[in-house]
Enzyme design. Sequence first.
Site, PDB file in Angstrom:
ATOM      1  N   ARG A 105      45.896 -73.841 -17.829  1.00  0.00           N
ATOM      2  CA  ARG A 105      45.116 -73.547 -19.044  1.00  0.00           C
ATOM      3  C   ARG A 105      45.862 -74.175 -20.205  1.00  0.00           C
ATOM      4  O   ARG A 105      47.034 -73.862 -20.444  1.00  0.00           O
ATOM      5  CB  ARG A 105      44.979 -72.033 -19.261  1.00  0.00           C
ATOM      6  N   HIS A 132      35.467 -75.458 -19.428  1.00  0.00           N
ATOM      7  CA  HIS A 132      35.921 -74.257 -18.701  1.00  0.00           C
ATOM      8  C   HIS A 132      35.080 -74.162 -17.418  1.00  0.00           C
ATOM      9  O   HIS A 132      34.240 -73.278 -17.271  1.00  0.00           O
ATOM     10  CB  HIS A 132      35.724 -73.035 -19.606  1.00  0.00           C
ATOM     11  N   GLN A 135      34.793 -70.914 -15.132  1.00  0.00           N
ATOM     12  CA  GLN A 135      33.968 -69.889 -15.775  1.00  0.00           C
ATOM     13  C   GLN A 135      32.494 -70.146 -15.488  1.00  0.00           C
ATOM     14  O   GLN A 135      31.751 -69.234 -15.105  1.00  0.00           O
ATOM     15  CB  GLN A 135      34.213 -69.929 -17.296  1.00  0.00           C
ATOM     16  N   ASP A 223      29.401 -67.235 -27.014  1.00  0.00           N
ATOM     17  CA  ASP A 223      30.857 -67.174 -26.866  1.00  0.00           C
ATOM     18  C   ASP A 223      31.428 -66.903 -28.253  1.00  0.00           C
ATOM     19  O   ASP A 223      30.707 -66.951 -29.265  1.00  0.00           O
ATOM     20  CB  ASP A 223      31.365 -68.513 -26.280  1.00  0.00           C
ATOM     21  N   CYS A 262      31.297 -65.199 -21.644  1.00  0.00           N
ATOM     22  CA  CYS A 262      32.453 -65.337 -20.745  1.00  0.00           C
ATOM     23  C   CYS A 262      33.534 -64.303 -21.004  1.00  0.00           C
ATOM     24  O   CYS A 262      34.390 -64.085 -20.150  1.00  0.00           O
ATOM     25  CB  CYS A 262      33.027 -66.752 -20.869  1.00  0.00           C
ATOM     26  N   ARG A 290      34.341 -64.402 -11.329  1.00  0.00           N
ATOM     27  CA  ARG A 290      35.453 -65.357 -11.446  1.00  0.00           C
ATOM     28  C   ARG A 290      36.284 -65.317 -10.167  1.00  0.00           C
ATOM     29  O   ARG A 290      36.737 -66.340  -9.659  1.00  0.00           O
ATOM     30  CB  ARG A 290      36.344 -65.014 -12.649  1.00  0.00           C
TER      31      ARG A 290
HETATM   32  N1  NVA Z   1      35.814 -70.595 -26.096  1.00  0.00           N
HETATM   33  C1  NVA Z   1      36.821 -69.610 -25.786  1.00  0.00           C
HETATM   34  C2  NVA Z   1      36.739 -69.196 -24.359  1.00  0.00           C
HETATM   35  C3  NVA Z   1      37.727 -68.140 -23.946  1.00  0.00           C
HETATM   36  C4  NVA Z   1      37.648 -67.797 -22.499  1.00  0.00           C
HETATM   37  C5  NVA Z   1      38.192 -70.173 -26.115  1.00  0.00           C
HETATM   38  O1  NVA Z   1      38.456 -71.335 -25.788  1.00  0.00           O
HETATM   39  O2  NVA Z   1      39.003 -69.453 -26.716  1.00  0.00           O
HETATM   40  N1   CP Z   2      36.714 -65.883 -19.793  1.00  0.00           N
HETATM   41  C1   CP Z   2      38.030 -66.164 -19.697  1.00  0.00           C
HETATM   42  O1   CP Z   2      38.441 -67.246 -19.281  1.00  0.00           O
HETATM   43  O2   CP Z   2      38.822 -65.136 -20.063  1.00  0.00           O
HETATM   44  P1   CP Z   2      40.397 -65.168 -20.278  1.00  0.00           P
HETATM   45  O3   CP Z   2      40.650 -65.949 -21.536  1.00  0.00           O
HETATM   46  O4   CP Z   2      40.784 -63.717 -20.418  1.00  0.00           O
HETATM   47  O5   CP Z   2      41.048 -65.811 -19.096  1.00  0.00           O
END
Ligand code: NVA
Ligand code: CP
Length: 305
Positions: A105, A132, A135, A223, A262, A290
């Site tokens: 990540r 992502h 997801q 989101d 998500c 997930r």
């Molecule tokens: N768009 C959000 C998704 C988190 C799972 C982010 O990147 O923070």
């Molecule tokens: N939806 C998602 O990826 O959540 P986290 O940021 O908690 O991993």
Amino acid sequence: MALRHFLDIDQFDTAFLRGILSRARDMKAAGRAGEGQRRVSSDTVLALLFDKPSTRTRVSFDVAMRHLGGQTIVLNSGDMQLGRGETIGDTARVLSRYVDAIMLRTGAHSNLTELAANADIPVINGLTDNSHPCQVMADIQTFEEHRGSVEGCSVAWVGDGNNVANSWIHAAVRFGFELRIACPAELAPGEDILGWAEKQGGSVRVLDDPGAAVSGAHAVVTDVWVSMGDDEPEKRKALLAPYQVNAALMAKAGTDAVFMHCLPAHRGDEVTAEVIDGPQSIVFDEAENRLYAQKAILAWCFGLA
Ligand code: NVA
Ligand code: CP
């Protein structure tokens, strides 16, 4: 065997993606012990590497790997030499000597592609600023549990045209559904990805009116307004205020429409409590899936075909 990286949905064809979802469904039906499912050897190790915080991704990958019979190491880049300037390439080469796969990540998508280019083991995208995919594989699984095949359906994305929206665009093309994206022009998905969708013959439209986007939609998706790494939060919130998913907007979609997010969510910003905690919301099923979507992806990465 070519290295089995899982970097983005657009890199795979529909049959492959359908195979992953079918396996995810079987794995869910088989339950935790995975009776009848092939497992990895007990010394197989997945490294979970985080440049950004996570709850679902961290725990679901960790548990998925345990269910498959293997082990995990959770690494935060700030605790590694990576945080002191060691290159991603060298990190990839070193980790390849110890572990069997890496989930990353990170922010810049180029970090992911650089890791994959220098690793001798599978690399999985656990979220970048661009996408992502794990997801959205879980999201398609979840949609189909509630509404049947997504092919030919209409999905409305309302809010920021962000990383998760990009993976929905990839999914719309590969799974054959219409995606209507309602967002302010400043926060629309990039021309490159929209151009890709058009070239592929996908049905992806960007609108500015959330009501028009959700009208007749089978699912309404949103989101957070401020993603990890975004700056100018107040400016973003002001731009996105007209795109809140609330009861009035859901009413325009119809009572059969499911609400998806998500998570993590900010009640009162991108979605009201009434909607996310209401009967149309399937957000915790998304979180649950997930585990299964990723278990199926890991099984493919480890060659349990
Ligand atoms: N768009 C959000 C998704 C988190 C799972 C982010 O990147 O923070
Ligand atoms: N939806 C998602 O990826 O959540 P986290 O940021 O908690 O991993």
